[in-house]
Design a protein around this motif. Structure first.
Motif, PDB file in Angstrom:
ATOM      1  N   THR A 114      -1.350  -3.921  -5.529  1.00 39.18           N
ATOM      2  CA  THR A 114      -1.461  -2.647  -4.841  1.00 39.18           C
ATOM      3  C   THR A 114      -2.887  -2.126  -4.957  1.00 39.18           C
ATOM      4  OG1 THR A 114      -0.364  -0.520  -4.500  1.00 39.18           O
ATOM      5  CG2 THR A 114      -0.783  -1.170  -6.791  1.00 39.18           C
ATOM      6  N   THR A 115      -3.147  -0.992  -4.365  1.00 38.41           N
ATOM      7  CA  THR A 115      -4.479  -0.395  -4.387  1.00 38.41           C
ATOM      8  C   THR A 115      -4.640   0.452  -5.648  1.00 38.41           C
ATOM      9  OG1 THR A 115      -3.740   1.547  -3.171  1.00 38.41           O
ATOM     10  CG2 THR A 115      -4.527  -0.328  -1.870  1.00 38.41           C
ATOM     11  N   CYS A 131      -6.983  -4.300  -2.584  1.00 42.50           N
ATOM     12  CA  CYS A 131      -5.629  -4.513  -3.118  1.00 42.50           C
ATOM     13  C   CYS A 131      -5.722  -5.488  -4.288  1.00 42.50           C
ATOM     14  CB  CYS A 131      -4.735  -5.066  -2.005  1.00 42.50           C
ATOM     15  SG  CYS A 131      -2.986  -4.944  -2.383  1.00 42.50           S
ATOM     16  N   TRP A 184       6.899   5.392   4.414  1.00 41.57           N
ATOM     17  CA  TRP A 184       7.960   4.676   3.707  1.00 41.57           C
ATOM     18  C   TRP A 184       8.231   3.306   4.328  1.00 41.57           C
ATOM     19  CZ3 TRP A 184      10.486   4.120  -0.581  1.00 41.57           C
ATOM     20  CH2 TRP A 184      11.691   3.440  -0.600  1.00 41.57           C
ATOM     21  N   TRP A 186       5.421   0.914   3.660  1.00 39.54           N
ATOM     22  CA  TRP A 186       5.338   0.595   2.236  1.00 39.54           C
ATOM     23  C   TRP A 186       6.409  -0.426   1.855  1.00 39.54           C
ATOM     24  CZ3 TRP A 186       8.538   1.730  -2.104  1.00 39.54           C
ATOM     25  CH2 TRP A 186       7.939   1.425  -3.333  1.00 39.54           C
ATOM     26  N   GLU A 220       0.118   3.215 -11.170  1.00 38.42           N
ATOM     27  CA  GLU A 220       0.720   4.190 -12.070  1.00 38.42           C
ATOM     28  C   GLU A 220       0.133   3.995 -13.461  1.00 38.42           C
ATOM     29  OE1 GLU A 220       4.946   4.096 -12.080  1.00 38.42           O
ATOM     30  OE2 GLU A 220       5.067   4.098  -9.903  1.00 38.42           O
ATOM     31  N   MET A 252      -5.437   3.436  -5.941  1.00 37.86           N
ATOM     32  CA  MET A 252      -4.866   4.758  -5.706  1.00 37.86           C
ATOM     33  C   MET A 252      -3.369   4.789  -6.017  1.00 37.86           C
ATOM     34  SD  MET A 252      -5.338   6.844  -2.266  1.00 37.86           S
ATOM     35  CE  MET A 252      -4.605   8.392  -1.946  1.00 37.86           C
ATOM     36  N   CYS A 253      -2.707   3.656  -5.881  1.00 38.05           N
ATOM     37  CA  CYS A 253      -1.256   3.571  -6.089  1.00 38.05           C
ATOM     38  C   CYS A 253      -0.882   3.187  -7.514  1.00 38.05           C
ATOM     39  CB  CYS A 253      -0.661   2.548  -5.131  1.00 38.05           C
ATOM     40  SG  CYS A 253      -0.974   2.889  -3.405  1.00 38.05           S
ATOM     41  N   ASP A 259       0.838  -1.199   0.000  1.00 32.67           N
ATOM     42  CA  ASP A 259       0.000   0.000   0.000  1.00 32.67           C
ATOM     43  C   ASP A 259       0.868   1.242   0.000  1.00 32.67           C
ATOM     44  OD1 ASP A 259      -1.931   1.912   0.276  1.00 32.67           O
ATOM     45  OD2 ASP A 259      -2.736   1.149   2.162  1.00 32.67           O
ATOM     46  N   CYS A 260       0.828   2.008  -1.092  1.00 35.39           N
ATOM     47  CA  CYS A 260       1.672   3.197  -1.222  1.00 35.39           C
ATOM     48  C   CYS A 260       1.169   4.363  -0.372  1.00 35.39           C
ATOM     49  CB  CYS A 260       1.769   3.623  -2.673  1.00 35.39           C
ATOM     50  SG  CYS A 260       0.247   4.333  -3.316  1.00 35.39           S
ATOM     51  N   THR A 261      -0.035   4.280   0.170  1.00 36.87           N
ATOM     52  CA  THR A 261      -0.562   5.386   0.969  1.00 36.87           C
ATOM     53  C   THR A 261       0.035   5.397   2.369  1.00 36.87           C
ATOM     54  OG1 THR A 261      -2.456   4.099   1.758  1.00 36.87           O
ATOM     55  CG2 THR A 261      -2.741   5.345  -0.289  1.00 36.87           C
ATOM     56  N   GLN A 262       0.741   4.337   2.738  1.00 39.98           N
ATOM     57  CA  GLN A 262       1.386   4.260   4.051  1.00 39.98           C
ATOM     58  C   GLN A 262       2.724   4.985   4.002  1.00 39.98           C
ATOM     59  OE1 GLN A 262      -0.249   2.753   6.644  1.00 39.98           O
ATOM     60  NE2 GLN A 262      -1.886   2.614   5.123  1.00 39.98           N
TER      61      GLN A 262
END
Length: 173
Positions: free
Chosen positions: A153-154, A117, A47, A50, A159, A156-157, A42-45
């Motif tokens: 990943t979610t 996820c 560093w 993540w 790309e 939101m993350c 999860d990139c929202t966490q």
């Protein structure tokens, strides 16, 4: 005394290398084991979370596809991950009397049951696939490839894909 010890170590090393090479060539192993893990990142966490806080996903589908010299599918199989996010597939080494080409096989992520996820990433090659090359372990009749970890990943993350839309990456296999 010192030269004898060096020679003994060198001979031991060579005997070990020869036995590993013989195990690599040995035709008695009838199956190939493929295993690994699937995790949610999860990139929202922050560093640290993540990078080190990836959580295993239960029920993810992972597949293996093997092709012959003419790029025809000769084997397809899949497995679902357990509570620890681990998968384990066993592939017969001989399909229709012909030996399976390990370098013609690749493993990839198929789907995630997690409603949050569920976007496959290419970290570890999970989205485009990882070709089986050299086994991670060769011991007696056991040939095993340990891959990954693969990550989802979610949304939101995720790309956006800025590459050529006609290239799926799977054409390389």
């Amino acid at each position: 005394m010192g030269i004898t010890m060096v020679m003994l170590v060198a001979v031991s090393f060579m005997v070990g290398a020869i036995s590993i090479a013989e195990a690599w060539k040995e035709e008695s192993a009838e199956v190939i084991h493929v295993g690994g893990k699937v995790l949610c990142q999860d990139c929202t966490q922050g560093w640290n979370e993540w990078v080190a806080g990836a959580k295993p996903i239960k029920g993810c589908k992972v597949s293996v596809t093997c092709m012959d010299e003419r790029k025809r599918v000769v084997y397809y199989g899949s497995d679902e991950t357990d509570e620890a996010g681990s998968f384990e597939m066993i592939i017969n080494k001989y399909i229709n009397g012909k030996e399976l080409r390990r370098n013609g096989c690749f493993v990839r992520l198929v789907q995630s049951p997690d409603p949050v996820c569920n976007i496959a990433t290419n970290v570890g090659g999970g989205r485009t696939g990882v070709r089986l090359s050299r086994p991670t372990m060769v011991y007696r009749d056991l040939i095993k490839h340990v891959l990954g970890p693969f990550y989802y990943t979610t949304p939101m993350c995720d790309e956006p894909d800025t590459g050529d839309s006609t290239d799926t990456g799977a054409g390389n296999y």
